[in-house]
Design a protein around this motif. Sequence first.
Motif, PDB file in Angstrom:
ATOM      1  N   SER A 158      19.402  52.313  70.751  1.00  0.00           N
ATOM      2  CA  SER A 158      19.592  53.445  71.668  1.00  0.00           C
ATOM      3  C   SER A 158      19.113  54.730  71.027  1.00  0.00           C
ATOM      4  O   SER A 158      19.198  54.885  69.809  1.00  0.00           O
ATOM      5  CB  SER A 158      21.070  53.667  71.987  1.00  0.00           C
ATOM      6  N   THR A 159      18.653  55.628  71.877  1.00  0.00           N
ATOM      7  CA  THR A 159      18.335  56.977  71.401  1.00  0.00           C
ATOM      8  C   THR A 159      19.112  57.985  72.238  1.00  0.00           C
ATOM      9  O   THR A 159      19.339  57.766  73.437  1.00  0.00           O
ATOM     10  CB  THR A 159      16.824  57.284  71.543  1.00  0.00           C
ATOM     11  N   PHE A 160      19.538  59.053  71.565  1.00  0.00           N
ATOM     12  CA  PHE A 160      20.231  60.142  72.249  1.00  0.00           C
ATOM     13  C   PHE A 160      19.629  61.453  71.783  1.00  0.00           C
ATOM     14  O   PHE A 160      19.384  61.625  70.592  1.00  0.00           O
ATOM     15  CB  PHE A 160      21.707  60.248  71.839  1.00  0.00           C
ATOM     16  N   TYR A 161      19.450  62.338  72.716  1.00  0.00           N
ATOM     17  CA  TYR A 161      19.161  63.715  72.337  1.00  0.00           C
ATOM     18  C   TYR A 161      20.221  64.553  73.027  1.00  0.00           C
ATOM     19  O   TYR A 161      20.502  64.368  74.211  1.00  0.00           O
ATOM     20  CB  TYR A 161      17.763  64.144  72.798  1.00  0.00           C
ATOM     21  N   VAL A 162      20.872  65.429  72.289  1.00  0.00           N
ATOM     22  CA  VAL A 162      21.903  66.246  72.911  1.00  0.00           C
ATOM     23  C   VAL A 162      21.754  67.698  72.469  1.00  0.00           C
ATOM     24  O   VAL A 162      21.487  67.975  71.297  1.00  0.00           O
ATOM     25  CB  VAL A 162      23.312  65.694  72.623  1.00  0.00           C
ATOM     26  N   MET A 163      21.852  68.593  73.435  1.00  0.00           N
ATOM     27  CA  MET A 163      21.857  70.018  73.113  1.00  0.00           C
ATOM     28  C   MET A 163      23.101  70.656  73.727  1.00  0.00           C
ATOM     29  O   MET A 163      23.435  70.409  74.884  1.00  0.00           O
ATOM     30  CB  MET A 163      20.613  70.719  73.638  1.00  0.00           C
ATOM     31  N   TYR A 164      23.809  71.417  72.901  1.00  0.00           N
ATOM     32  CA  TYR A 164      24.948  72.199  73.387  1.00  0.00           C
ATOM     33  C   TYR A 164      24.605  73.668  73.243  1.00  0.00           C
ATOM     34  O   TYR A 164      24.055  74.075  72.216  1.00  0.00           O
ATOM     35  CB  TYR A 164      26.212  71.938  72.557  1.00  0.00           C
ATOM     36  N   GLY A 165      24.930  74.451  74.237  1.00  0.00           N
ATOM     37  CA  GLY A 165      24.774  75.890  74.127  1.00  0.00           C
ATOM     38  C   GLY A 165      26.087  76.548  74.483  1.00  0.00           C
ATOM     39  O   GLY A 165      26.823  76.045  75.342  1.00  0.00           O
ATOM     40  N   SER A 166      26.434  77.635  73.820  1.00  0.00           N
ATOM     41  CA  SER A 166      27.659  78.327  74.211  1.00  0.00           C
ATOM     42  C   SER A 166      27.471  79.831  74.199  1.00  0.00           C
ATOM     43  O   SER A 166      26.742  80.380  73.369  1.00  0.00           O
ATOM     44  CB  SER A 166      28.823  77.943  73.301  1.00  0.00           C
ATOM     45  N   LEU A 167      28.126  80.461  75.167  1.00  0.00           N
ATOM     46  CA  LEU A 167      28.152  81.921  75.268  1.00  0.00           C
ATOM     47  C   LEU A 167      29.582  82.338  74.974  1.00  0.00           C
ATOM     48  O   LEU A 167      30.476  82.160  75.810  1.00  0.00           O
ATOM     49  CB  LEU A 167      27.778  82.348  76.694  1.00  0.00           C
ATOM     50  N   VAL A 168      29.815  82.831  73.763  1.00  0.00           N
ATOM     51  CA  VAL A 168      31.184  83.145  73.345  1.00  0.00           C
ATOM     52  C   VAL A 168      31.488  84.604  73.677  1.00  0.00           C
ATOM     53  O   VAL A 168      30.684  85.498  73.393  1.00  0.00           O
ATOM     54  CB  VAL A 168      31.351  82.876  71.830  1.00  0.00           C
ATOM     55  N   PHE A 169      32.659  84.810  74.296  1.00  0.00           N
ATOM     56  CA  PHE A 169      33.084  86.187  74.579  1.00  0.00           C
ATOM     57  C   PHE A 169      33.378  86.883  73.255  1.00  0.00           C
ATOM     58  O   PHE A 169      34.179  86.372  72.463  1.00  0.00           O
ATOM     59  CB  PHE A 169      34.339  86.186  75.464  1.00  0.00           C
ATOM     60  N   ALA A 198      26.046  71.587  78.308  1.00  0.00           N
ATOM     61  CA  ALA A 198      25.574  70.441  77.534  1.00  0.00           C
ATOM     62  C   ALA A 198      24.440  69.756  78.272  1.00  0.00           C
ATOM     63  O   ALA A 198      24.420  69.701  79.502  1.00  0.00           O
ATOM     64  CB  ALA A 198      26.712  69.450  77.327  1.00  0.00           C
ATOM     65  N   PHE A 199      23.498  69.249  77.497  1.00  0.00           N
ATOM     66  CA  PHE A 199      22.398  68.493  78.084  1.00  0.00           C
ATOM     67  C   PHE A 199      22.173  67.238  77.242  1.00  0.00           C
ATOM     68  O   PHE A 199      22.011  67.321  76.027  1.00  0.00           O
ATOM     69  CB  PHE A 199      21.131  69.353  78.118  1.00  0.00           C
ATOM     70  N   LEU A 200      22.209  66.074  77.882  1.00  0.00           N
ATOM     71  CA  LEU A 200      21.996  64.806  77.172  1.00  0.00           C
ATOM     72  C   LEU A 200      20.803  64.087  77.763  1.00  0.00           C
ATOM     73  O   LEU A 200      20.596  64.121  78.986  1.00  0.00           O
ATOM     74  CB  LEU A 200      23.220  63.891  77.350  1.00  0.00           C
ATOM     75  N   SER A 201      20.053  63.419  76.897  1.00  0.00           N
ATOM     76  CA  SER A 201      18.873  62.719  77.376  1.00  0.00           C
ATOM     77  C   SER A 201      18.533  61.608  76.383  1.00  0.00           C
ATOM     78  O   SER A 201      19.054  61.592  75.263  1.00  0.00           O
ATOM     79  CB  SER A 201      17.750  63.761  77.465  1.00  0.00           C
ATOM     80  N   LYS A 202      17.654  60.666  76.810  1.00  0.00           N
ATOM     81  CA  LYS A 202      17.242  59.632  75.855  1.00  0.00           C
ATOM     82  C   LYS A 202      16.041  60.087  75.046  1.00  0.00           C
ATOM     83  O   LYS A 202      15.712  59.507  74.030  1.00  0.00           O
ATOM     84  CB  LYS A 202      16.889  58.340  76.612  1.00  0.00           C
ATOM     85  N   ASP A 203      15.352  61.115  75.539  1.00  0.00           N
ATOM     86  CA  ASP A 203      14.201  61.630  74.801  1.00  0.00           C
ATOM     87  C   ASP A 203      14.365  63.135  74.600  1.00  0.00           C
ATOM     88  O   ASP A 203      15.301  63.747  75.104  1.00  0.00           O
ATOM     89  CB  ASP A 203      12.896  61.315  75.542  1.00  0.00           C
TER      90      ASP A 203
END
Lengths: 437, 454
Positions: free
Chosen positions: A155-166, A176-181
């Motif tokens: 299996s392959t996973f690509y994950v990106m998390y972004g946050s806007l902190v007050f 969050a964004f998850l994908s196989k590529d």
Amino acid sequence: MEKLLEMAKKVSDKAEVYSIGYTHNSVSFKNAKLHGIESKIQSGASLRIIKDNKLGFAYTRNLANRQELLQNAIDSLEGEVEANYDFPLTEKLARIDTFDPSLENVLSTQMVEESARVCDLLKSETDAEISVSSTTYTETIRVMNSCGTDISGESTFYVMYGSLVFPGSASGIWGAFLSKDFRQMPENILNEMIKLYTSSSKIVEPKGGKMKIMFMPNSMIALKWRISIGTSSKSVYEKVSPIANKVGEKIFDERITIHDDPLNDKHPGARAFDDEGVACKPLTIIENGVLKSFYYDLDYASKLKAKPTGHGHRTTAWGGDPISIKPVPALTHMIMEPGKKSFSDLVKSIDRGIILEGALGAHSGNIPNGDFSIGVSPGLYVENGEIVGRVKDAMVAGNIYEMLKQVVDIGDTLYPSWGTAWLPPILCDNVSVTTKN
Amino acid sequence: MFEKLRAIVSKVDADYADARYEIKKETVISFTGQDLTKIASNSTDGYVVRVLIDGGMSSVVFTKENDVEKALLMAEENAKLIAKTIDKPVKLAESEVVKDTFIPELKEDPREIPMAEKLELVRRCNNIPLEHKKIAMTRISYEEVIREKHLVTSEGSEIREDLVTTRLSGEIISKDGNLIQNVRVRAGGSDGFAAVRDQEKHFEERTAIAVDLLKAKPVQGGVYDCILNQGLAGVFAHEAFGHFSEADIIETLPAMRKKMEIGSKLGSDVLSIVDNPTIADQVGFYKYDDEGVKARPTQLMKNGNLTGRLHSRRTAGEFEESISGHCVAEDYRYAPIIRMGTIFIEPGKPSFEELITMLGDGLYILDAKGGQTAGENFTFGAQYGYLVKDGKVGEMVRDINISGNLYKTLKDISAVGNDLVLSKVGGCGKLQMNIRSCHGAPHALVKNLVIGGA
């Protein structure tokens, strides 16, 4: 592996070798600047043997000393852990698409560029303190046993998390964004984050009381956790599930349908077999509010005289190191059926309430009972269908078995939530909120 | 082993490099009710290498010796990429070069206790709650973790240290009709197997609380003045304050960083907080952290003023403050990050009775049930509590969850008792789990806590 299995077969009635190898590369940006890059190349093997219906268990990081590993498993037989099950013979597996070879060639520079692009975009639209992380992960699992099973999957996973902190807190709006590529974080996710952040920058101090609460992907863990525990065969066996005798009964609002769908390879994290080599198949847990099934691994299926459902996984509530964890019943690809309302329609239907973007303390409290009492982190306050600001120092409390009977509506979009669950926003009514006012 | 690690460090063309190799030995015995569900001893191992090149620092973890070349190449490339991208190069604070082997003295080495004896001990304690008819379930485990660590740095440090941790812990679940309640049991330490012996009385006391909770009423949500017992006040010190003493958390949150300036008056006059990993026998004890820096006590708050924070060499360089020796990894699967050792609120003068009188009306709440923090906000659960009226402890209440604001609550701590207790079991999840992070406090009187409830 083959050699280890042969050695194990000679001293036991049944044997299983599980092995895993994974690589991981993670780039993190904090305060919108590159902060660090961490890499991991790891592997390991885990051995289960059954002799006279007793279990022996051992694991190692490398197979340098097979005899020692085997001896550890033999020694643990002395504890006489009951094991009244057989390992499965699994030959045919569903064909699923879980692997994209291009992910193995993604360079740190590409991940740094993509993270920088996301940071720049978020920074240009908000005054938030921005964190972004981008991770590639490749995994190979193989299960062999003395019944003749020898199956593996990549299996392959690509994950990106972004946050806007007050600023001044560490709570904020996460995406969050998850994908196989490897691919760019979609703009709609970033735009939603920006919109939610900017609409809630003002701090408001509403009165507490009963009101509508919208659970968003990040706070859904409070519900997901309790549903997973309540419908686990382990909880049923241990007599701590409040819904143990309710199969066929309506326990939630009829719009709630939850499947565990390991074969759905549209989302990353799909599996053709579980960590015990049982073939995976879709399982309906809740259908139109009616409890349909619990989920089982080999052990609890044998204890409860049920059939294993392909849910034996080497994981804990916190993840953990798969080689050192004995399989337990676990949902891996939980999907809740979406509703028909868009997010903005849901907001419009709130006279007074909170959009719960994040929950603090979702892991504490009386989980088997379905109770929750969580800090808002953050909570976006809504009045007359509009977000008017964010609430601080407030707690939302209730019981999922009561609350999920009072569903106002379900959102039409699935979001990844805490691992590989895919859930829509849920708007519930009459939830208790405590504030300082 | 040092020779092998020296060879790895010398292969990297870096301004600084360190290599850590660990063997981790774990023994686990778990009961779920009457069922023994796990009994096993195992050993795993692996390497962590960190490199600093032109101000860019990266790490790589690997488990197979023959992956070393590939792993080093990844670390070097990543460090160079970071160096090229960041505007402010990483500068490690100076640290003493150390050559030492530290093997702690143990009151009974768990490695020498036969598995059968360990099993018998766990079975005996597990049976105590199970004999009670209102106890529906137990989840009790004995866990023994031994980290045998070897660290070599390019500056010449060579350190071997063992961390031996034992614990006997879990939960006791009571049930009456549809009502389920649970309480935790916890024993353990860093000084040998003796720490988990003779726990029968503790198990009996916790069983009684689990049974009593079935008759307790749920607490009414609202704002209360509360006395926190030592376990709970210790969790407050850890969750609400301790994490924001960790320099790596506030480093990249500019507004928090500004607020947490050394010298700022953040708490009430009665509040002094220390992190001291050098107290031998405590769960949070270690001699060197995983960067090879000698652990030292750090006064974090004195009479409400912020006086210090916890550092790695990188953050001490960034903040231009003294190193503290608080950079710790869960095990060989992780590069180290900043962690608390033994954090505690220093004792004051009032006795518990005096605190209850000062409270007048409110809640007396006890023992933690998980906590979490996000910047200025925190939440944690109490396992049980009592209503207090006119300075007298009254009926038991259950389902208590607390939330608050760090800055307000630090000022709302209006009295601190004289009865400091440190926790016997550690555990802190911050990307990695640190079982050697423990906390403590005396009883503490806190005003205006938000308690969630139906």
